[in-house]
Design an enzyme around this catalytic site. Structure first.
Site, PDB file in Angstrom:
ATOM      1  N   SER A   1       0.841  -1.207   0.000  1.00 52.75           N
ATOM      2  CA  SER A   1       0.000   0.000   0.000  1.00 52.75           C
ATOM      3  C   SER A   1       0.867   1.245   0.000  1.00 52.75           C
ATOM      4  O   SER A   1       0.381   2.358   0.210  1.00 52.75           O
ATOM      5  CB  SER A   1      -0.918  -0.003   1.226  1.00 52.75           C
ATOM      6  OG  SER A   1      -0.151  -0.133   2.405  1.00 52.75           O
TER       7      SER A   1
ATOM      8  N   ASN B   1      -1.006  -2.496  13.502  1.00 45.32           N
ATOM      9  CA  ASN B   1      -2.454  -2.257  13.570  1.00 45.32           C
ATOM     10  C   ASN B   1      -2.789  -0.966  14.318  1.00 45.32           C
ATOM     11  O   ASN B   1      -3.600  -0.160  13.861  1.00 45.32           O
ATOM     12  CB  ASN B   1      -3.160  -3.446  14.227  1.00 45.32           C
ATOM     13  CG  ASN B   1      -2.997  -4.714  13.417  1.00 45.32           C
ATOM     14  OD1 ASN B   1      -2.498  -4.670  12.293  1.00 45.32           O
ATOM     15  ND2 ASN B   1      -3.409  -5.846  13.981  1.00 45.32           N
TER      16      ASN B   1
ATOM     17  N   THR C   1     -40.023  27.840  -5.744  1.00 39.19           N
ATOM     18  CA  THR C   1     -40.314  26.504  -5.214  1.00 39.19           C
ATOM     19  C   THR C   1     -40.793  25.720  -6.426  1.00 39.19           C
ATOM     20  O   THR C   1     -41.456  26.280  -7.306  1.00 39.19           O
ATOM     21  CB  THR C   1     -41.401  26.519  -4.110  1.00 39.19           C
ATOM     22  OG1 THR C   1     -42.602  27.008  -4.683  1.00 39.19           O
ATOM     23  CG2 THR C   1     -41.025  27.411  -2.937  1.00 39.19           C
ATOM     24  N   HIS C   2     -40.412  24.470  -6.499  1.00 38.78           N
ATOM     25  CA  HIS C   2     -40.658  23.644  -7.695  1.00 38.78           C
ATOM     26  C   HIS C   2     -40.046  24.289  -8.940  1.00 38.78           C
ATOM     27  O   HIS C   2     -40.527  24.092 -10.052  1.00 38.78           O
ATOM     28  CB  HIS C   2     -42.160  23.421  -7.930  1.00 38.78           C
ATOM     29  CG  HIS C   2     -42.901  22.979  -6.711  1.00 38.78           C
ATOM     30  ND1 HIS C   2     -43.115  21.658  -6.399  1.00 38.78           N
ATOM     31  CD2 HIS C   2     -43.462  23.693  -5.696  1.00 38.78           C
ATOM     32  CE1 HIS C   2     -43.779  21.577  -5.261  1.00 38.78           C
ATOM     33  NE2 HIS C   2     -43.994  22.796  -4.804  1.00 38.78           N
TER      34      HIS C   2
ATOM     35  N   SER D   1     -15.263  27.781 -25.748  1.00 41.53           N
ATOM     36  CA  SER D   1     -15.536  26.557 -26.500  1.00 41.53           C
ATOM     37  C   SER D   1     -14.563  26.494 -27.665  1.00 41.53           C
ATOM     38  O   SER D   1     -14.159  27.525 -28.203  1.00 41.53           O
ATOM     39  CB  SER D   1     -16.974  26.604 -27.014  1.00 41.53           C
ATOM     40  OG  SER D   1     -17.106  25.809 -28.165  1.00 41.53           O
TER      41      SER D   1
ATOM     42  N   LYS E   1     -19.094  31.306 -26.666  1.00 41.92           N
ATOM     43  CA  LYS E   1     -19.395  30.600 -25.411  1.00 41.92           C
ATOM     44  C   LYS E   1     -18.579  31.061 -24.214  1.00 41.92           C
ATOM     45  O   LYS E   1     -17.412  31.407 -24.327  1.00 41.92           O
ATOM     46  CB  LYS E   1     -19.130  29.106 -25.603  1.00 41.92           C
ATOM     47  CG  LYS E   1     -20.165  28.447 -26.486  1.00 41.92           C
ATOM     48  CD  LYS E   1     -21.430  28.143 -25.738  1.00 41.92           C
ATOM     49  CE  LYS E   1     -21.247  26.834 -25.053  1.00 41.92           C
ATOM     50  NZ  LYS E   1     -22.462  26.180 -24.692  1.00 41.92           N
TER      51      LYS E   1
ATOM     52  N   GLU F   1     -19.483  23.208 -12.849  1.00 44.42           N
ATOM     53  CA  GLU F   1     -19.846  21.871 -13.347  1.00 44.42           C
ATOM     54  C   GLU F   1     -18.938  20.802 -12.761  1.00 44.42           C
ATOM     55  O   GLU F   1     -19.379  19.720 -12.389  1.00 44.42           O
ATOM     56  CB  GLU F   1     -19.778  21.845 -14.871  1.00 44.42           C
ATOM     57  CG  GLU F   1     -20.835  22.723 -15.523  1.00 44.42           C
ATOM     58  CD  GLU F   1     -20.587  22.872 -17.013  1.00 44.42           C
ATOM     59  OE1 GLU F   1     -21.119  22.065 -17.778  1.00 44.42           O
ATOM     60  OE2 GLU F   1     -19.840  23.788 -17.410  1.00 44.42           O
TER      61      GLU F   1
ATOM     62  N   TYR G   1      -8.338  -6.271  13.454  1.00 48.56           N
ATOM     63  CA  TYR G   1      -7.836  -5.787  12.169  1.00 48.56           C
ATOM     64  C   TYR G   1      -7.972  -6.865  11.099  1.00 48.56           C
ATOM     65  O   TYR G   1      -7.729  -8.046  11.347  1.00 48.56           O
ATOM     66  CB  TYR G   1      -6.359  -5.363  12.290  1.00 48.56           C
ATOM     67  CG  TYR G   1      -5.784  -4.919  10.966  1.00 48.56           C
ATOM     68  CD1 TYR G   1      -5.965  -3.620  10.502  1.00 48.56           C
ATOM     69  CD2 TYR G   1      -5.109  -5.812  10.134  1.00 48.56           C
ATOM     70  CE1 TYR G   1      -5.473  -3.212   9.269  1.00 48.56           C
ATOM     71  CE2 TYR G   1      -4.614  -5.425   8.898  1.00 48.56           C
ATOM     72  CZ  TYR G   1      -4.801  -4.117   8.470  1.00 48.56           C
ATOM     73  OH  TYR G   1      -4.326  -3.727   7.246  1.00 48.56           O
TER      74      TYR G   1
ATOM     75  N   GLN H   1      -6.931  -2.024   4.810  1.00 49.83           N
ATOM     76  CA  GLN H   1      -5.917  -1.273   4.069  1.00 49.83           C
ATOM     77  C   GLN H   1      -6.560  -0.470   2.927  1.00 49.83           C
ATOM     78  O   GLN H   1      -6.002   0.507   2.449  1.00 49.83           O
ATOM     79  CB  GLN H   1      -4.871  -2.241   3.515  1.00 49.83           C
ATOM     80  CG  GLN H   1      -3.779  -1.580   2.705  1.00 49.83           C
ATOM     81  CD  GLN H   1      -2.617  -2.511   2.461  1.00 49.83           C
ATOM     82  OE1 GLN H   1      -1.812  -2.744   3.350  1.00 49.83           O
ATOM     83  NE2 GLN H   1      -2.540  -3.085   1.268  1.00 49.83           N
TER      84      GLN H   1
ATOM     85  N   LYS I   1      -7.820   3.938   2.832  1.00 47.72           N
ATOM     86  CA  LYS I   1      -7.146   5.235   2.716  1.00 47.72           C
ATOM     87  C   LYS I   1      -7.323   5.953   1.384  1.00 47.72           C
ATOM     88  O   LYS I   1      -7.509   7.168   1.349  1.00 47.72           O
ATOM     89  CB  LYS I   1      -5.654   5.064   2.996  1.00 47.72           C
ATOM     90  CG  LYS I   1      -5.386   4.762   4.451  1.00 47.72           C
ATOM     91  CD  LYS I   1      -3.968   4.341   4.709  1.00 47.72           C
ATOM     92  CE  LYS I   1      -3.911   3.386   5.859  1.00 47.72           C
ATOM     93  NZ  LYS I   1      -4.478   2.038   5.534  1.00 47.72           N
TER      94      LYS I   1
HETATM   95  N1  ARG Z   1      -0.667  -1.414   5.389  1.00 53.53           N
HETATM   96  C1  ARG Z   1      -1.566  -1.850   6.401  1.00 53.53           C
HETATM   97  C2  ARG Z   1      -2.814  -0.957   6.379  1.00 53.53           C
HETATM   98  O1  ARG Z   1      -2.734   0.085   5.827  1.00 53.53           O
HETATM   99  C3  ARG Z   1      -0.919  -1.786   7.717  1.00 53.53           C
HETATM  100  C4  ARG Z   1      -1.467  -2.696   8.745  1.00 53.53           C
HETATM  101  C5  ARG Z   1      -0.973  -4.043   8.565  1.00 53.53           C
HETATM  102  N2  ARG Z   1      -1.270  -4.890   9.651  1.00 53.53           N
HETATM  103  C6  ARG Z   1      -1.184  -6.195   9.505  1.00 53.53           C
HETATM  104  N3  ARG Z   1      -1.497  -6.893  10.506  1.00 53.53           N
HETATM  105  N4  ARG Z   1      -0.823  -6.751   8.366  1.00 53.53           N
HETATM  106  O2  ARG Z   1      -3.857  -1.297   6.872  1.00 53.53           O
END
Ligand code: ARG
Length: 460
Positions: free
Chosen positions: A24, A112, A157-158, A279, A285, A292, A319, A324, A327
């Site tokens: 990751s 974790n 309204t509407h 445009s 334009k 938008e 966990y 993962q 993010k």
């Molecule tokens: N890269 C992992 C994440 O973002 C880190 C946690 C990993 N923990 C594990 N027990 N493999 O979630």
């Protein structure tokens, strides 16, 4: 390729396909700062409870600062063999200060709780940044509201003409939406203010650690009381994703109206050249691309919320690697919010309000009909339903004559219940200011509303 972190347990080396799929690093390198300050706080805590010696702590901090420098100077080598930013930094630390000391940093910690802490710090920081940007947007809205208390426009309204209002009253609606957005972010901040650091893998540790100390160093109000919850919880990320989704519901409505109102059908406002695009084929334009795009980006921020909700649904404790996937979407929503709020504010600051077109538009759709009915109730003691009928009849007569009721010179000719003096009922500004209820479109009420917003901004 040998993965050194867990080579004690494994005979075979990781397949390259696995390494790539599992990594990751490309995404979570965004957390490098949080990882470094998180590790420094953890190391300080370890030193305070005797796990690290003072000079070991100093070495670790020096090494981590050097890594931060290397990352910021573009010298750090991000290698997916290290899987994620947490392992990459730890590995580099051992390269710099030696694994005898570097290897001690991960005592009484797991990835974790480390990843939960880093991510939470990032979420807290993002909450604060977005609050700041919303505050700037509210200030811009207030400056228009102060200037346009008597700029008359129709309300809808509407999407049908409803009643006359001022541009101030109209635009303040958005300031109140953004005020609630700030309050929601503040709630999110409060809920995220508990540190998961020191939860370890899920059950805590046999070392006598001091979680409150690392929490305090990192600026958390307190610790998460249950270690299992500490590593399993992603509510803080969901809260931010939801809050951003609501912000985009609001900005998409504002942008939609800017698009409509700047079209030649409305002509209520003009978006400046510097925020319009042309445009490639039609020379005449002026396109409202910024609005938008912001409206369109609502799709991805809703998607990011649904994505994390789905990832977390029915996930067993504690966990799981599924997490993962938490993010990428959040980073995307935060960046989208930041970029969009900055450009929306800059664009809004330069719009031109076309008062005359707004006023002309008020002369369509019999906006003053409710005022006439209210007058009959108030002054002639006529029940509202009957008044509604009488005025409906006047509207029908005006329509037959091809005029708007605001153009009537003598209401008495339409219905004898109105005398000559009632002509002032057909004035848009009088209509606005005749509103007595709290929160109405009258000038006095708009002034109160501005005060409420200013007091709120001062309190931030
Ligand atoms: N890269 C992992 C994440 O973002 C880190 C946690 C990993 N923990 C594990 N027990 N493999 O979630």
């Amino acid at each position: 390729m040998k993965n050194e972190m867990w080579s004690g347990r494994f005979n075979e080396l990781s397949d390259e396909l696995l390494q790539e799929f599992n990594a990751s690093l490309d995404t979570d390198k965004n957390l490098y700062k949080e990882d470094i300050i998180g590790s420094i706080a953890h190391a300080r805590m370890l030193e305070s409870c005797g796990v690290l010696k003072k000079e070991e702590l100093d070495n670790i901090i020096k090494g981590l600062n050097q890594i931060q420098n290397e990352i910021e100077q573009g010298e750090f080598i991000f290698d997916i063999k290290n899987e994620d930013i947490h392992m990459a930094i730890e590995k580099r630390l051992s390269d710099i200060i030696g694994s005898e000391i570097g290897g001690k940093l991960h005592t009484a910690r797991s990835r974790n709780d480390q990843v939960a802490t880093d991510f939470k710090l990032f979420v807290k920081k993002s909450n604060i940044e977005i609050i700041f940007l919303l505050k700037e947007l509210i200030k811009t809205i207030i400056s228009y509201a102060k200037k346009h208390k008597t700029t008359i426009m129709p309300s809808f309204t509407h999407l049908q003409h409803a009643q006359p209002i001022s541009f101030s009253f109209y635009i303040l609606t958005y300031a109140f939406m953004f005020m609630r957005d700030i309050k929601r972010l503040q709630n999110g901040l409060e809920l995220a203010d508990y540190s998961p650091l020191g939860s370890c893998a899920c059950a805590g540790t046999s070392y006598q650690t001091n979680r409150k100390l690392s929490a305090q160093i990192l600026g958390f109000k307190d610790i998460m009381p249950n270690a299992m919850d500490g590593v399993s919880d992603r509510d803080f990320a969901l809260d931010l994703l939801y809050n951003i989704a609501v912000i985009f519901t609001h900005t998409s409505r504002l942008c939609e109206e800017m698009i409509l109102f700047s079209s030649s059908e409305y002509g209520f406002l003009t978006i400046s050249d510097s925020f319009s695009t042309g445009s490639s084929i039609m020379p005449q334009k002026r396109n409202p691309d910024v609005c938008e795009l912001i409206r369109g980006k609502t799709g991805r921020v809703y998607g990011n919320l649904i994505s994390l909700l789905t990832i977390m649904k029915a996930l067993p404790l504690a966990y799981n690697k599924d997490m993962q996937e938490d993010k990428e979407g959040l980073f995307d929503s935060v960046k989208t919010a930041r970029d969009s709020l900055v450009i929306l504010n800059a664009m809004l600051k330069k719009i031109q309000i076309n008062k005359e077109n707004m006023l002309q538009s008020c002369k369509k759709g019999h906006l003053l009909a409710t005022d006439l009915a209210d007058y009959l109730v108030r002054e002639k003691n006529i029940p509202f339903r009957k008044a509604h009928f009488i005025v409906g009849n006047i509207v029908a007569q005006a329509e037959r004559k091809g005029i708007d009721i605001s153009e009537i010179k003598d209401l008495g000719e339409f219905d004898p219940v109105f005398d000559k003096k009632t002509i002032e009922l057909l004035d848009f500004e009088n209509s606005l200011n005749s509103k007595k209820s709290e929160g109405s479109s009258s000038k006095a009420s708009v002034e109160k509303q501005i005060k409420i917003l200013e007091r709120f901004l001062d309190s931030l």
